[in-house]
Design a protein around this motif. Structure first.
Motif, PDB file in Angstrom:
ATOM      1  N   PHE A 218       0.835  -1.201   0.000  1.00 56.69           N
ATOM      2  CA  PHE A 218       0.000   0.000   0.000  1.00 56.69           C
ATOM      3  C   PHE A 218       0.874   1.257   0.000  1.00 56.69           C
ATOM      4  O   PHE A 218       2.080   1.194   0.226  1.00 56.69           O
ATOM      5  N   GLY A 219       0.237   2.375  -0.273  1.00 56.49           N
ATOM      6  CA  GLY A 219       0.906   3.663  -0.158  1.00 56.49           C
ATOM      7  C   GLY A 219       1.584   4.155  -1.418  1.00 56.49           C
ATOM      8  O   GLY A 219       2.182   5.230  -1.407  1.00 56.49           O
ATOM      9  N   ARG A 220       1.485   3.392  -2.523  1.00 57.26           N
ATOM     10  CA  ARG A 220       2.177   3.787  -3.750  1.00 57.26           C
ATOM     11  C   ARG A 220       1.243   3.843  -4.951  1.00 57.26           C
ATOM     12  O   ARG A 220       1.690   3.697  -6.094  1.00 57.26           O
TER      13      ARG A 220
ATOM     14  N   ASN B  55       4.640  10.269   2.186  1.00 61.78           N
ATOM     15  CA  ASN B  55       4.070  11.420   2.885  1.00 61.78           C
ATOM     16  C   ASN B  55       3.152  10.875   3.987  1.00 61.78           C
ATOM     17  O   ASN B  55       3.000   9.661   4.151  1.00 61.78           O
ATOM     18  N   LYS B  56       2.511  11.753   4.736  1.00 59.97           N
ATOM     19  CA  LYS B  56       1.730  11.299   5.885  1.00 59.97           C
ATOM     20  C   LYS B  56       0.539  10.441   5.473  1.00 59.97           C
ATOM     21  O   LYS B  56       0.213   9.442   6.137  1.00 59.97           O
ATOM     22  N   ALA B  57      -0.128  10.825   4.379  1.00 52.28           N
ATOM     23  CA  ALA B  57      -1.293  10.054   3.929  1.00 52.28           C
ATOM     24  C   ALA B  57      -0.879   8.651   3.496  1.00 52.28           C
ATOM     25  O   ALA B  57      -1.548   7.658   3.817  1.00 52.28           O
ATOM     26  N   ASP B  58       0.259   8.561   2.745  1.00 55.65           N
ATOM     27  CA  ASP B  58       0.763   7.252   2.323  1.00 55.65           C
ATOM     28  C   ASP B  58       1.127   6.400   3.536  1.00 55.65           C
ATOM     29  O   ASP B  58       0.812   5.203   3.602  1.00 55.65           O
ATOM     30  N   ALA B  59       1.816   7.012   4.500  1.00 59.27           N
ATOM     31  CA  ALA B  59       2.262   6.288   5.684  1.00 59.27           C
ATOM     32  C   ALA B  59       1.074   5.740   6.473  1.00 59.27           C
ATOM     33  O   ALA B  59       1.114   4.607   6.984  1.00 59.27           O
ATOM     34  N   TYR B  60       0.015   6.528   6.589  1.00 61.72           N
ATOM     35  CA  TYR B  60      -1.185   6.071   7.307  1.00 61.72           C
ATOM     36  C   TYR B  60      -1.738   4.798   6.657  1.00 61.72           C
ATOM     37  O   TYR B  60      -2.095   3.834   7.336  1.00 61.72           O
TER      38      TYR B  60
END
Length: 736
Positions: free
Chosen positions: A109-111, A279-284
């Motif tokens: 996730f996150g990409r 970024n923060k949204a990706d990390a979440y």
């Protein structure tokens, strides 16, 4: 003919999505998509051979061989997906320091934005470059992000790593056809022709070749091998009928090196993607979504706390060229970034402590672990303590050190190389056991029977002392020289041999390295003998020619006229002055010291009993003094200058250097020829057939007057000792 500076061509074909078509990304690709996509590729390959008409039996057999190899390659991917689907709930949803594979796509996730961008790039252009800082997750993006989407569409991804293979294009063939040697036509075929045969079996679907860690083509391969691959890559890119796409993935600090290939492949920067940290949204998303796949959730506010502790200001580590090309994305990014490996490590440790009964990760659990900073600081030591028996800890640490180079970067090593680096006394069974423990602990990973640290993050945590760094540098130098020795027959220089013998023991050397060292030793010894013998021969010839030349010159001048001695002295002063202007004052200064010492030696040799019995008028004493003077002059002209700071200054002030050199050269002419004339005068001239100055004549009286100012006469008393002391002081100050 190669096309220079040719722009990348964007191909219009059935693979380009229509306008308005969206590309599915993220968790939309399931294991069934991968399995079904693999089955479709196999069906296409099987059917394609029924319509291929081959005239020659050899071609038919090779095509059948290639078909079977392709089916086996895709079947392996399909089998991995089936096994992963069955064991979905038996492993951690986080990868720690391991990269994500195709079969980890459901946890990746996150990409999403990068997956969409890369898919669009590879469909619109034959060549795409992916670059980032070390640890940003390029390999995971290409395997778990891009690979499943391609397979779901019935397209085949092929992953290659340059490594130390002499020819990268052969590695590409081997990846699809492991027993390539059994197909000589395919072995010898150009890469473009080989890929065309592969693409015929794939039908209308194109092949994507991903060259991961492409920086290794600069760090591990020779210039010749590198350019040979680029030439064949250019042929593939220029062929618009070849349905092959390429992705080159490399670390940001090597990105600008691609400019070296512009004359072959056009502009490699035109279709590039810079992968940033989370970024923060990706990390979440990376924290929450994988845990939910295992039925685990985080206590309210905990995810935000973890992100806040891991977030750092963007520090601009990417090189300037990368930053410039990625400026549009940078403007859209959050100000703060989260490192992917750090996030994975923290989440992996937290998941281990999650309450499996309540399926909840609490803030208290996170507090007991010490927070993100403590988890990251103690990770390596904690994993070793938890997974490696105490009696094996020292060996484990040596193995980890063996897998970094002198600059602290991780490197690939075979088990034999690790054994040499660790110690030849280690029991191979113990070595195998500890390596397995490190692999099981996710500190090491295996690739084609070679081992490396699981992530660059670990390399940064391994500290090397200065002596170990030096040994690693010498070891890597020796490994490179060994390759050159086998390929080109080039041996170690004397300095390199000395460095190897000083820092490496025989226990740390392979048989090939020992062979190179022994061969270099023999050559070094031979060079030493030849150098000494040649030097002595040149020295003897030089002194002999000098004496003969001086003898004939003096005799010739003396026979013409008695005042020829004065003319010869002035001629020497002028001639050596010109030579001094060309040589520079630093070199001339060494000659000056040598000539002063020759005068001192000629004064002192009379203290030797055998020489002391000879009177000044003796011819033998003249020849002894002449040989001493000639020898010191010879060494003065041949000496290697090592007065570094003086030499550097003289290079900056060339005019002053020449003027001062001319002055010292003139003095050297006076010292050299004046000494020889004085010794000839003391000997009495006539014993060697020279005419002495005629008394009562203007020239003769002038010559006798000049004799009183020749160097050996002037330095006959305290002056000589002062001159010698000055020389010794200068040598002590400048050289020591």
């Amino acid at each position: 003919m190669e096309k220079k500076n040719a722009p990348q061509r964007k191909r219009k074909s059935d693979v380009v999505p229509a306008k308005g078509t969206s590309i599915a990304v993220g968790g939309d690709v399931s294991y069934s998509n991968i399995i079904n996509g693999s089955k479709n590729i196999i069906n296409v390959i099987e059917k394609s051979t029924s319509v291929v008409e081959l005239k020659k039996q050899a071609d038919r057999l090779e095509q059948s061989h290639l078909k079977n190899a392709l089916v086996e390659y895709v079947n392996k991917i399909k089998l991995q997906a089936e096994l992963a689907e069955k064991g979905l709930d038996t492993k951690s949803p986080y990868k720690a320091l391991l990269k994500y594979e195709i079969t980890d796509s459901s946890l990746f996730f996150g990409r999403d934005a990068y997956i969409a961008e890369l898919l669009e790039c590879i469909k619109q252009n034959p060549l795409t470059v992916l670059h980032s800082e070390s640890g940003a997750g390029k390999s995971s993006l290409l395997r778990a992000g891009i690979g499943p989407h391609l397979l779901a569409e019935g397209r085949l991804p092929l992953y290659i790593r340059p490594r130390e293979t002499p020819v990268l294009q052969t590695s590409i063939k081997h990846a699809l056809l492991p027993d390539l040697e059994q197909s000589p036509n395919l072995t010898n075929a150009r890469l473009r022709d080989f890929l065309r045969r592969v693409c015929k079996l794939l039908g209308k679907k194109w092949l994507l070749i991903i060259v991961d860690q492409f920086e290794e083509i600069f760090t591990l391969q020779s210039e010749e091998a590198r350019m040979a691959f680029v030439k064949e890559l250019a042929e593939c890119l220029d062929d618009e009928t070849l349905p092959v796409r390429w992705i080159l993935s490399l670390r940001g600090e090597w990105f600008s090196q691609l400019a070296k290939f512009q004359s072959k492949i056009g502009n490699p920067f035109e279709n590039s993607v810079f992968l940033s940290a989370f970024n923060k949204a990706d990390a979440y998303q990376v924290i929450v979504e994988p845990a939910l796949k295992r039925g685990i959730r985080y206590e309210d506010g905990l995810v935000e706390q973890i992100i806040a502790e891991l977030a750092t200001k963007a520090d601009g580590k990417a090189d300037a060229f990368s930053s410039f090309l990625s400026s549009q994305r940078e403007s859209q990014r959050e100000e703060e970034e989260i490192s992917p490996p750090q996030l994975q490590l923290v989440c992996s440790e937290i998941f281990k402590k999650a309450d499996k009964n309540t399926h909840l990760v609490t803030t208290e659990t996170y507090r007991l672990l010490g927070g993100a900073e403590t988890i990251l600081q103690n990770y390596l030591d904690r994993v070793i303590d938890e997974n490696i028996p105490k009696e094996h800890v020292e060996l484990a640490e040596k193995i980890l050190v063996a897998l970094v180079d002198d600059e602290g970067h991780r490197v690939l090593r075979s088990k034999q190389q690790i054994q040499l680096d660790v110690s030849f006394k280690v029991d191979p069974k113990n070595l195998d056991e500890v390596i397995k423990q490190l692999v099981d602990s996710h500190l090491l990973r295996v690739e084609e029977d070679e081992y490396e640290l699981a992530h660059d993050y670990l390399a940064n945590k391994i500290k090397l002392d200065p002596e170990t760094q030096k040994q690693k540098y010498v070891k890597e130098l020796l490994e490179q020289k060994t390759k050159h020795f086998h390929r080109e027959g080039i041996k170690l220089s004397t300095e390199e041999l000395s460095l190897v013998e000083k820092h490496l023991s025989k226990a740390a050397l392979s048989d090939d390295e020992m062979m190179l060292i022994e061969s270099s030793r023999r050559d070094s010894l031979l060079r030493r003998y030849l150098s000494l013998g040649g030097y002595m021969v040149v020295f003897a010839i030089g002194v002999s020619l000098f004496i003969v030349a001086v003898t004939f010159l003096i005799r010739g001048m003396a026979l013409v006229a008695p005042q020829g001695y004065i003319a010869l002295l002035w001629a020497s002063v002028i001639a050596l002055g010109f030579i001094g202007a060309n040589r520079g004052w630093v070199k001339e200064l060494l000659l000056t010291f040598g000539l002063i010492l020759s005068i001192a030696i000629n004064k002192l040799i009379v203290l030797i009993p055998i020489v002391g019995r000879l009177e000044d008028g003796n011819t033998s004493l003249f020849w002894i003094r002449l040989v001493i003077t000639a020898t010191m002059a010879y060494f003065g002209y041949q000496a290697v200058v090592s007065i570094q700071h003086l030499s550097f200054k003289s290079n900056r002030e060339r005019l002053q250097d020449s003027l001062f050199g001319a002055s010292l050269g003139a003095i050297n002419g006076y010292l050299l020829m004046g000494s020889i004339w004085y010794y000839l005068h003391v000997m009495g001239y006539t014993d060697l057939g020279f005419l002495p100055p005629t008394l009562g004549t203007l020239a003769g009286d002038a010559s006798l007057l000049v004799i009183n100012y020749l160097p050996p006469y002037l330095f006959s008393g305290v002056g000589l000792f002062l001159a010698v002391i000055l020389v010794i002081v200068f040598v002590l100050v400048v050289y020591i």
